[in-house]
Structures are given as C-alpha cells and as structure tokens.
Design an enzyme around this catalytic site. Structure first.
Site, short mmCIF file in Angstrom:
data_model
loop_
_atom_site.label_atom_id
_atom_site.label_comp_id
_atom_site.label_asym_id
_atom_site.label_seq_id
_atom_site.Cartn_x
_atom_site.Cartn_y
_atom_site.Cartn_z
N ASP A 150 52.05 -48.02 69.07
CA ASP A 150 52.05 -47.05 67.97
C ASP A 150 52.21 -45.64 68.52
O ASP A 150 51.79 -45.35 69.65
CB ASP A 150 50.72 -47.19 67.22
CG ASP A 150 50.80 -46.65 65.82
OD1 ASP A 150 51.89 -46.20 65.41
OD2 ASP A 150 49.77 -46.65 65.13
N ASN A 199 57.43 -53.07 58.13
CA ASN A 199 58.33 -52.00 58.60
C ASN A 199 59.63 -51.90 57.79
O ASN A 199 60.32 -50.88 57.84
CB ASN A 199 58.67 -52.16 60.09
CG ASN A 199 57.57 -51.72 61.02
OD1 ASN A 199 57.45 -52.18 62.14
ND2 ASN A 199 56.71 -50.80 60.56
#
Ligand code: FPP
Length: 243
Positions: free
Chosen positions: A21, A69
């Site tokens: 991340d 996503n």
C-alpha cells in the site's frame, strides 16, 4: 544486497504475505502522477523478491490487484493492467533465470485474454523452479475466493465426489486458490493502514501481522529485515496458553 541487520540465528518466516500500500501517496509526495507510484511499486516488488530469497524466505505472496480495485478510475485501472501485463512479460524471461516459481491467485475470467494467456504461460514455464515461490494476487478478493470454493465443494457433493460429513478445515483449504501454498507466517502491510482489505482471510488465521508507515515503493531489504526481527520478538503460541 547485503543487509543492514544481522539475522543470524533468527527464525525466518517461511511464507510472507504483503499488502503493498502507499504507491499513490509516494507519487503525491513527489508531485508525480499516481501511475508513477505504481511503477515504482513494481520495481520494489522485483527487488523484494530477490531480497526475500536471499534472506531465506521460501514463499512471498503480494496483493497486486484486488476485486475492489476495479472501482478505481478507469485510467488508473488500465495503467495498472498495463503495468501487470509488462511485468508478466518480463517475469517470463526472469523467472527461469532466477529460479523463481510464479503462481497467480484470484479470479482470472475477468482479466483480458492476453493477460490470462501470459499467466498460464508463466505458471507452466516456472513450475519446476525450486527457488522462491512468488505468488501474485490478481483480481483477488478473499470472500470471492471462499465463495468460489464453496461452489466447487457443493458441486462435488452433488456429484457424489465428497460427502458433506467429511468436509474438514483441510478440505476447505484444498479448494482455495492457495491450495498448494502453506499458510503465511508473517503478513506485512505498508503505508500505515491497519486493515486486511479482503486479503487471505482464511489463510491468515494464525499469522503474525506487521504494519509499517513506510510507503510500498520505499520498502527495501532493510525494512524487510525489520519485519523479520519483529516477527522474532513475538511469542507465537497458536492459541495455546503459555507455559
Ligand atoms: C496500493 O497503493 C497499491 C495497489 C492498489 C497496487 C499494487 C500494485 C503494484 C505494487 C504494482 C504492480 C504489481 C506487481 C506484482 C508488478 P495505493 O494506490 O492504494 O496507494 P495510496 O493508498 O497511497 O493511494
């Protein structure tokens, strides 16, 4: 390549799972477009595979693209897909050279056909490599994986291949995308978020978690060593009462 810390005598986690991340924030800090952050993230992946192997980690699994996503702006999704496409292509060249066995977990049918072909080619070409096992979670979501496993188990029950009374935890594990991987010993999430984000929910049941504020593109060998050191400081009791 040489590390900053001495890991001699330490227990090295067999399987490390990573939530990479912070690519976007890394780019923002540098006034760069988000895609440049993902590109730097892909470089960090290549580096960390080598470093993990050098440290003695046998399995490395990274979260490259989640089922969620797809909700990102179309331009970012297509840039990520392009990056993954290029990465898979390079990987075919590098995996054998570096003795890396590559697997992909996740639901493939939503991916473009050329990406699916590349994945199949890569898995086949690297299947006899016995260096590090590198697994890419692509269009992966743990709940989706569990639902797909339940469907397959139900079908096998209907077809008389298995009896519902015989279903054990091992049966469930064997129907997951990770059926030929051991459960992770250590899960690392970068960039300060402390959530699982639908990653390996079943497989992480007994795993140690390590969270760091370092943004993924900056995650290097030194950071990996810090995670291994922290892992060694933890008391791994697997739910047993300590003596
Ligand atoms: C999270 O950062 C990262 C991703 C959604 C994608 C991860 C992909 C890569 C590291 C590159 C490609 C992967 C491989 C295997 C080559 P973010 O965009 O959520 O960052 P932010 O939270 O700072 O916005």
């Amino acid at each position: 390549m040489a590390g900053k810390y001495d890991l001699t005598g330490m227990k090295i986690p067999n399987h490390v799972a990573v939530i990479m991340d912070g690519n976007g924030r890394w780019a923002k800090k540098r006034m760069l477009p988000r895609n440049m952050g993902h590109r730097a993230g892909a470089k960090a992946v290549e580096n960390i595979i080598e470093e993990a192997h050098d440290i003695g980690i046998k399995y490395l699994t990274v979260y490259a693209f989640s089922t969620e996503n797809w909700n990102r702006p179309e331009q970012e999704v297509s840039a990520l897909m392009k990056l993954l496409r290029n990465y898979l292509e390079d990987c075919i060249k590098n995996a054998n050279k570096n003795n890396i066995r590559v697997r992909v977990i996740g639901e493939r049918s939503r991916l473009d056909n050329d990406i699916i072909d590349r994945i199949n080619e890569l898995e086949e070409a690297s299947k006899n490599n016995d260096g590090i096992n590198f697994t890419i979670a692509l269009n992966y979501g743990s709940r989706d994986e569990i639902v797909r496993a339940i469907r397959k188990i139900s079908k096998d029950c209907e077809d008389g291949k298995i009896n519902s009374k015989d279903i054990t935890e091992e049966t469930v594990s064997s129907y997951l995308d990770t059926s030929d991987l051991p459960d992770p010993d250590l899960m690392i999430r970068t960039s300060g978020e402390e959530r699982l984000s639908n990653y390996l929910l079943w497989q992480l049941a007994y795993t140690e978690f390590y969270f760091t504020d370092v943004l993924w593109p900056d995650f290097d060998r030194e950071e990996l060593e810090k995670a291994v050191i922290k892992f060694n400081e933890r008391d791994r009791r697997f739910g047993k009462v300590s003596e």
